[in-house]
Scaffold this motif. Sequence first.
Motif, PDB file in Angstrom:
ATOM      1  N   SER A 135      16.291 -13.258  21.428  1.00 32.41           N
ATOM      2  CA  SER A 135      15.440 -14.417  21.670  1.00 32.41           C
ATOM      3  C   SER A 135      16.133 -15.714  21.259  1.00 32.41           C
ATOM      4  O   SER A 135      15.925 -16.767  21.882  1.00 32.41           O
ATOM      5  CB  SER A 135      14.110 -14.272  20.929  1.00 32.41           C
ATOM      6  N   SER A 139      17.305 -18.970  23.724  1.00 32.74           N
ATOM      7  CA  SER A 139      16.572 -20.219  23.499  1.00 32.74           C
ATOM      8  C   SER A 139      17.381 -21.473  23.783  1.00 32.74           C
ATOM      9  O   SER A 139      16.844 -22.586  23.725  1.00 32.74           O
ATOM     10  CB  SER A 139      16.057 -20.268  22.053  1.00 32.74           C
ATOM     11  N   GLY A 217      14.856 -23.158  18.266  1.00 30.77           N
ATOM     12  CA  GLY A 217      14.843 -21.743  18.614  1.00 30.77           C
ATOM     13  C   GLY A 217      14.370 -20.898  17.439  1.00 30.77           C
ATOM     14  O   GLY A 217      14.512 -21.301  16.282  1.00 30.77           O
ATOM     15  N   GLU A 220      12.366 -13.763  17.278  1.00 26.25           N
ATOM     16  CA  GLU A 220      11.029 -13.203  17.489  1.00 26.25           C
ATOM     17  C   GLU A 220      10.651 -12.162  16.440  1.00 26.25           C
ATOM     18  O   GLU A 220       9.472 -11.813  16.320  1.00 26.25           O
ATOM     19  CB  GLU A 220      10.921 -12.598  18.883  1.00 26.25           C
TER      20      GLU A 220
END
Length: 350
Positions: A135, A139, A217, A220
Amino acid sequence: MPDAAGPAQAPRDLRAAPGDLAYTPAVAEATAPIYERMKRVVPAIEWPFHAPLIHAINALKRERNAVVLAHNYQTPEIFHGVADIVGDSLALAARATQTDADVIVLAGVHFMAETAKLLNPSKTVLIPSRNAGCSLADSITAADVRLLREAHPGVPVVAYVNTSAEVKAEVDICCTSGNAVEVVESLGVDRVLFLPDEYLAKYVATQTKVEIIAWKGHCEVHERFTGAEIDEFRRRFDRLTVIAHPECPPDVLAAADFVGSTARMIDFVAGEKPPRVLMVTECSMSDNVAAASPDTEFVRPCNLCPHMKTVTLAGILEALQTLEPRVEIAPELADRARRSVERMLAVKPR
């Protein structure tokens, strides 16, 4: 010595036949010392499913002159069963340059495999899962970095290694959570752009006088933890030591007893030997540390990385059999991205 009927006797195309993955007495005997290393965290009932794959992978590594690099977030059967080199992203990046293997299998996520390829351009680098993304890496893009440079002319850009090769090619230097402060201060400037992890950037800002301009960013896994959750664990468990990764939100870090990279968290447990510890990070890491820390009880607030968990023993075996999926990076892009990683590795620790 592999048994005569086992995985080491696979056909010359190096694909294991179904019978080679049976849990035979010979496989049980050959893998018993490996299970001894992880028996605290892998139930005995699961071992017959893992052992044939581990036995086949380790035999095929010898055939291929291959090594498996495994991140701390990999499951115990990978981390303790087939990995030759383990660690956080900094350790994997550094040690990838020290192997004389022809083939590197990166049991981690894609940006880690890209980093291994950047540092070993002549070697075959495999990623066992095409779905092992990140993730944080997703980002930010190279175009985002170029826009940041336009908005902040002359300000150096530091990129967390959790970024794509395209992003690494646009920045001045990389860092990991283990050396971020040292990297920032090595630039000798008053202000830096730091991307992509906002929470790591905020943590670094508390450790240095350099002004940090952060990108927004998030990981997760780590962003889901909360300070209230940590407080609840403290109410439920006496003598609890909380150690947290700096990708966690600030309220989590404020509630922790120790903050550090995955490597420093491991060193903390080994050195301090707390009777009961809560590791605020990806929960397979707790399993891997628990396997080597029999005197410490681990409380697990389990957040799994869905990308790391797409890497499996079966996927590693198939990658070694087929030498796919391979990580390839265009030479011009690789040259630019490699510079930012090599600059990071040249920064001396405090």
